[in-house]
Design a protein around this motif. Structure first.
Motif, PDB file in Angstrom:
ATOM      1  N   PRO A   1      41.647  40.693   2.658  1.00  0.00           N
ATOM      2  CA  PRO A   1      42.772  41.568   2.304  1.00  0.00           C
ATOM      3  C   PRO A   1      42.591  42.290   0.973  1.00  0.00           C
ATOM      4  CG  PRO A   1      43.352  39.262   1.987  1.00  0.00           C
ATOM      5  CD  PRO A   1      42.025  39.283   2.684  1.00  0.00           C
ATOM      6  N   ASN A   2      41.796  41.719   0.060  1.00  0.00           N
ATOM      7  CA  ASN A   2      41.625  42.317  -1.271  1.00  0.00           C
ATOM      8  C   ASN A   2      40.331  43.106  -1.410  1.00  0.00           C
ATOM      9  OD1 ASN A   2      44.043  41.039  -2.152  1.00  0.00           O
ATOM     10  ND2 ASN A   2      42.909  39.133  -2.416  1.00  0.00           N
ATOM     11  N   GLY A   3      39.527  43.162  -0.346  1.00  0.00           N
ATOM     12  CA  GLY A   3      38.278  43.910  -0.407  1.00  0.00           C
ATOM     13  C   GLY A   3      37.222  43.290  -1.300  1.00  0.00           C
ATOM     14  N   VAL A   4      37.273  41.962  -1.471  1.00  0.00           N
ATOM     15  CA  VAL A   4      36.323  41.253  -2.331  1.00  0.00           C
ATOM     16  C   VAL A   4      35.326  40.514  -1.448  1.00  0.00           C
ATOM     17  CG1 VAL A   4      36.050  39.557  -4.177  1.00  0.00           C
ATOM     18  CG2 VAL A   4      38.100  41.002  -4.090  1.00  0.00           C
ATOM     19  N   THR A   5      34.041  40.716  -1.698  1.00  0.00           N
ATOM     20  CA  THR A   5      33.007  40.173  -0.813  1.00  0.00           C
ATOM     21  C   THR A   5      33.031  38.653  -0.772  1.00  0.00           C
ATOM     22  OG1 THR A   5      31.607  42.087  -1.266  1.00  0.00           O
ATOM     23  CG2 THR A   5      30.535  40.162  -0.307  1.00  0.00           C
ATOM     24  N   TRP A   6      33.152  38.011  -1.940  1.00  0.00           N
ATOM     25  CA  TRP A   6      33.110  36.543  -1.945  1.00  0.00           C
ATOM     26  C   TRP A   6      34.295  35.939  -1.188  1.00  0.00           C
ATOM     27  CZ3 TRP A   6      36.794  33.245  -3.807  1.00  0.00           C
ATOM     28  CH2 TRP A   6      37.747  33.753  -4.697  1.00  0.00           C
ATOM     29  N   GLN A   7      35.450  36.628  -1.202  1.00  0.00           N
ATOM     30  CA  GLN A   7      36.598  36.145  -0.431  1.00  0.00           C
ATOM     31  C   GLN A   7      36.350  36.280   1.066  1.00  0.00           C
ATOM     32  OE1 GLN A   7      40.190  38.050  -1.736  1.00  0.00           O
ATOM     33  NE2 GLN A   7      40.201  37.008  -3.723  1.00  0.00           N
ATOM     34  N   LEU A   8      35.691  37.373   1.464  1.00  0.00           N
ATOM     35  CA  LEU A   8      35.347  37.557   2.874  1.00  0.00           C
ATOM     36  C   LEU A   8      34.440  36.433   3.351  1.00  0.00           C
ATOM     37  CD1 LEU A   8      35.147  39.195   5.523  1.00  0.00           C
ATOM     38  CD2 LEU A   8      33.286  40.491   4.474  1.00  0.00           C
ATOM     39  N   VAL A   9      33.383  36.135   2.569  1.00  0.00           N
ATOM     40  CA  VAL A   9      32.448  35.067   2.940  1.00  0.00           C
ATOM     41  C   VAL A   9      33.167  33.720   2.981  1.00  0.00           C
ATOM     42  CG1 VAL A   9      30.362  33.838   2.260  1.00  0.00           C
ATOM     43  CG2 VAL A   9      30.471  36.326   2.019  1.00  0.00           C
ATOM     44  N   THR A  10      34.012  33.449   1.979  1.00  0.00           N
ATOM     45  CA  THR A  10      34.752  32.179   1.925  1.00  0.00           C
ATOM     46  C   THR A  10      35.681  32.021   3.117  1.00  0.00           C
ATOM     47  OG1 THR A  10      34.689  32.250  -0.495  1.00  0.00           O
ATOM     48  CG2 THR A  10      36.281  30.757   0.518  1.00  0.00           C
ATOM     49  N   ASN A  11      36.381  33.085   3.472  1.00  0.00           N
ATOM     50  CA  ASN A  11      37.318  33.020   4.600  1.00  0.00           C
ATOM     51  C   ASN A  11      36.593  32.805   5.925  1.00  0.00           C
ATOM     52  OD1 ASN A  11      39.554  33.379   2.960  1.00  0.00           O
ATOM     53  ND2 ASN A  11      39.543  35.590   3.167  1.00  0.00           N
ATOM     54  N   ILE A  12      35.437  33.410   6.085  1.00  0.00           N
ATOM     55  CA  ILE A  12      34.640  33.192   7.293  1.00  0.00           C
ATOM     56  C   ILE A  12      34.188  31.741   7.365  1.00  0.00           C
ATOM     57  CG2 ILE A  12      32.470  33.765   8.452  1.00  0.00           C
ATOM     58  CD1 ILE A  12      32.826  36.633   7.444  1.00  0.00           C
ATOM     59  N   ILE A  13      33.770  31.183   6.227  1.00  0.00           N
ATOM     60  CA  ILE A  13      33.341  29.777   6.194  1.00  0.00           C
ATOM     61  C   ILE A  13      34.508  28.855   6.562  1.00  0.00           C
ATOM     62  CG2 ILE A  13      32.581  27.917   4.667  1.00  0.00           C
ATOM     63  CD1 ILE A  13      30.921  30.030   3.163  1.00  0.00           C
TER      64      ILE A  13
ATOM     65  N   ASN B   1      40.544  40.696  11.598  1.00  0.00           N
ATOM     66  CA  ASN B   1      40.650  41.967  10.890  1.00  0.00           C
ATOM     67  C   ASN B   1      40.614  41.734   9.391  1.00  0.00           C
ATOM     68  OD1 ASN B   1      43.230  40.977  10.250  1.00  0.00           O
ATOM     69  ND2 ASN B   1      44.136  42.001  12.016  1.00  0.00           N
ATOM     70  N   SER B   2      40.617  42.832   8.643  1.00  0.00           N
ATOM     71  CA  SER B   2      40.525  42.731   7.190  1.00  0.00           C
ATOM     72  C   SER B   2      41.756  42.078   6.576  1.00  0.00           C
ATOM     73  CB  SER B   2      40.332  44.130   6.585  1.00  0.00           C
ATOM     74  OG  SER B   2      41.414  44.982   6.945  1.00  0.00           O
ATOM     75  N   ALA B   3      42.911  42.222   7.237  1.00  0.00           N
ATOM     76  CA  ALA B   3      44.127  41.599   6.709  1.00  0.00           C
ATOM     77  C   ALA B   3      44.017  40.091   6.692  1.00  0.00           C
ATOM     78  CB  ALA B   3      45.332  42.034   7.535  1.00  0.00           C
ATOM     79  N   ASN B   4      43.249  39.527   7.621  1.00  0.00           N
ATOM     80  CA  ASN B   4      43.065  38.079   7.685  1.00  0.00           C
ATOM     81  C   ASN B   4      41.894  37.606   6.846  1.00  0.00           C
ATOM     82  OD1 ASN B   4      45.051  36.741   9.189  1.00  0.00           O
ATOM     83  ND2 ASN B   4      44.218  37.497  11.104  1.00  0.00           N
ATOM     84  N   PHE B   5      40.776  38.337   6.909  1.00  0.00           N
ATOM     85  CA  PHE B   5      39.543  37.841   6.315  1.00  0.00           C
ATOM     86  C   PHE B   5      39.212  38.454   4.955  1.00  0.00           C
ATOM     87  CE2 PHE B   5      39.043  36.585  10.689  1.00  0.00           C
ATOM     88  CZ  PHE B   5      38.374  35.373  10.612  1.00  0.00           C
TER      89      PHE B   5
END
Length: 201
Positions: free
Chosen positions: A150-162, A144-148
């Motif tokens: 939380p701040n709504g920033v695209t680069w953080q989403l990509v980094t967390n998935i990696i 979910n967004s809380a894990n991947f």
């Protein structure tokens, strides 16, 4: 006794009775029982899951202890003391453990007496795929967004998935090393992921 403690006991008694398949399988039930009433936020729940994974002991018991500690204070500011938190921890932990203890105590005796019964074999044949499905639902619940993100920033989403994919690969796939194939220990992967998060964020 304040109503929040009664609610904690009742919620974890239900989790202890119906939490088939261990900690991961009961995560979705725990999430609905503690996030639904507003005792803790979804972000805090995912943090509790991470902390429960890094501390010794079953995830179901660890999460019960932690949630029992923080829930009273989050519901009523009058119960934000350490003593109230410890009381909540003890009640939630006992409530989740005792039903399973008595069920296992009785069912082990019953199954030992009737282990050749066709009905018992059929029950276990039905329970195995259910447990797999519950564990899969726990994995989906944590995506979910809380894990991947939380701040709504695209680069953080990509980094967390990696980081997530890299951690899975390091644990699941053997790594060639000096003519041998080795698998990294999960504890080492947790430490590396923590270091990566500290450096990146």
């Amino acid at each position: 006794m304040n109503n929040i403690y009664v609610q904690l006991i009742w919620a974890y008694i239900k989790i202890g009775i119906f939490g088939f398949g261990g900690g991961y399988a009961m995560l979705s039930l725990v999430e609905k029982s503690v996030v639904g009433p507003g005792w803790i936020s979804e972000t805090m729940f995912t943090d509790i899951v991470a902390i429960s994974q890094m501390t010794p002991g079953p995830i179901g018991i660890n999460s019960a202890t932690y949630i029992g500690y923080v829930a009273p204070g989050s519901v009523d500011p009058a119960f934000q003391g350490v003593g109230w938190g410890i009381l909540g921890s003890m009640l939630a932990t006992l409530a989740v453990v005792l039903p399973s203890f008595f069920l296992v105590l009785y069912s082990s005796h019953f199954i030992r007496r009737h282990q050749e019964s066709g009905a018992i074999k059929a029950i276990f044949s039905g329970l195995r795929p259910v447990v797999v499905g519950l564990i899969a639902s726990a994995a989906i619940l944590l995506m979910n967004s809380a894990n991947f993100n939380p701040n709504g920033v695209t680069w953080q989403l990509v980094t967390n998935i990696i980081i997530c994919v890299a951690a899975f690969c390091l644990v699941f796939f053997p790594i060639p090393w000096k003519g041998k194939k080795i698998k990294l220990h999960p504890i080492l992967v947790i430490i590396l992921a923590g270091l990566a998060g500290y450096i990146i964020y």
